[in-house]
Design an enzyme around this catalytic site. Structure first.
Site, PDB file in Angstrom:
ATOM      1  N   HIS A 127       8.929   3.361   9.656  1.00  0.00           N
ATOM      2  CA  HIS A 127       7.488   3.558   9.564  1.00  0.00           C
ATOM      3  C   HIS A 127       7.233   5.060   9.547  1.00  0.00           C
ATOM      4  CE1 HIS A 127       6.513  -0.649  10.264  1.00  0.00           C
ATOM      5  NE2 HIS A 127       7.506  -0.632  11.138  1.00  0.00           N
ATOM      6  N   ASN A 179       0.795  -1.231   0.000  1.00  0.00           N
ATOM      7  CA  ASN A 179       0.000   0.000   0.000  1.00  0.00           C
ATOM      8  C   ASN A 179       0.828   1.281   0.000  1.00  0.00           C
ATOM      9  OD1 ASN A 179      -2.561  -1.356   0.001  1.00  0.00           O
ATOM     10  ND2 ASN A 179      -2.128  -1.893   2.118  1.00  0.00           N
ATOM     11  N   ALA A 231       2.078  -3.113   6.646  1.00  0.00           N
ATOM     12  CA  ALA A 231       1.330  -3.979   7.556  1.00  0.00           C
ATOM     13  C   ALA A 231       2.004  -5.331   7.787  1.00  0.00           C
ATOM     14  CB  ALA A 231      -0.089  -4.184   7.037  1.00  0.00           C
ATOM     15  N   ARG A 248      -1.039   4.205  17.201  1.00  0.00           N
ATOM     16  CA  ARG A 248      -2.141   3.825  16.310  1.00  0.00           C
ATOM     17  C   ARG A 248      -2.923   2.652  16.900  1.00  0.00           C
ATOM     18  NH1 ARG A 248      -0.674   3.868  10.322  1.00  0.00           N
ATOM     19  NH2 ARG A 248      -2.942   3.818  10.232  1.00  0.00           N
ATOM     20  N   GLU A 290      14.429  -0.643   9.789  1.00  0.00           N
ATOM     21  CA  GLU A 290      12.979  -0.626   9.572  1.00  0.00           C
ATOM     22  C   GLU A 290      12.474   0.800   9.784  1.00  0.00           C
ATOM     23  OE1 GLU A 290       9.109  -2.527  11.766  1.00  0.00           O
ATOM     24  OE2 GLU A 290      10.740  -3.902  11.258  1.00  0.00           O
ATOM     25  N   ASN A 316      10.457  -0.433   4.772  1.00  0.00           N
ATOM     26  CA  ASN A 316       9.167  -0.111   5.378  1.00  0.00           C
ATOM     27  C   ASN A 316       8.253  -1.282   5.017  1.00  0.00           C
ATOM     28  OD1 ASN A 316       6.606   0.739   6.080  1.00  0.00           O
ATOM     29  ND2 ASN A 316       6.976   2.870   5.529  1.00  0.00           N
ATOM     30  N   ARG A 358      -3.705   7.634  -0.156  1.00  0.00           N
ATOM     31  CA  ARG A 358      -4.277   6.884   0.980  1.00  0.00           C
ATOM     32  C   ARG A 358      -3.983   7.605   2.290  1.00  0.00           C
ATOM     33  NH1 ARG A 358      -1.547   2.389   4.003  1.00  0.00           N
ATOM     34  NH2 ARG A 358      -3.167   1.555   5.340  1.00  0.00           N
ATOM     35  N   TYR A 384      -0.335  10.018   6.288  1.00  0.00           N
ATOM     36  CA  TYR A 384       0.862   9.812   5.481  1.00  0.00           C
ATOM     37  C   TYR A 384       1.256  11.008   4.622  1.00  0.00           C
ATOM     38  CZ  TYR A 384      -0.132   5.000   6.800  1.00  0.00           C
ATOM     39  OH  TYR A 384      -0.382   3.856   7.513  1.00  0.00           O
TER      40      TYR A 384
END
Length: 143
Positions: free
Chosen positions: A99, A10, A76, A106, A97, A73, A17, A22
């Site tokens: 995000h 995504n 999900a 969240r 990593e 990244n 989105r 974002y």
């Protein structure tokens, strides 16, 4: 020597989105800015909505002696992909990593990253600046 950014599911929809989370820019806009800021560094980019393809990218680049680091990244997949975590552990280059949003602020299911245990480090909640911060760290690590 090069670095690669791998974005998961995504993230091809950035700019469309959930812009309240974002932002409105596409990842191509972000990548262009990163390449401009680090114009003497070779930066490759890949995005996939497929878990298997992300694993293949991790293997291909993470075992390549010309690759100095991976910024991942996992989207999900961070919350349930033990296969991606295993792939991160299997590679020889450092993986950071990233995000964009603060996963700890969240929904409950987003607060745990099963892939984080395998990464060299995690940057979360600093927006798209997290990619540049991860790259800066990997550059310093490779020197």
């Amino acid at each position: 020597m090069y670095f690669i950014i791998i974005n998961g599911p995504n993230l091809n929809l950035l700019g469309k989105r959930n812009p309240d989370i974002y932002g409105n820019a596409t990842f191509e806009d972000t990548l262009a800015a990163i390449r401009e800021d680090f114009n003497d560094i070779s930066i490759e980019y890949a995005q996939s909505n497929s878990e298997g393809e992300i694993i293949n990218l991790l293997h291909a680049h993470g075992l390549n002696p010309d690759c100095a680091g991976i910024i991942l990244n996992p989207g999900a997949y961070a919350h349930y992909s033990y296969a991606i975590a295993d792939a991160i552990e299997a590679v020889t280059v450092p993986v950071i990593e990233v995000h964009i949003s603060n996963i700890h602020a969240r929904e409950e299911f987003r607060r745990t990253s099963v892939t984080a245990r395998a990464a060299k480090g995690v940057i979360t909640g600093l927006g798209r600046d997290g990619y540049a911060m991860a790259l800066l760290y990997l550059i310093r690590l490779s020197q």
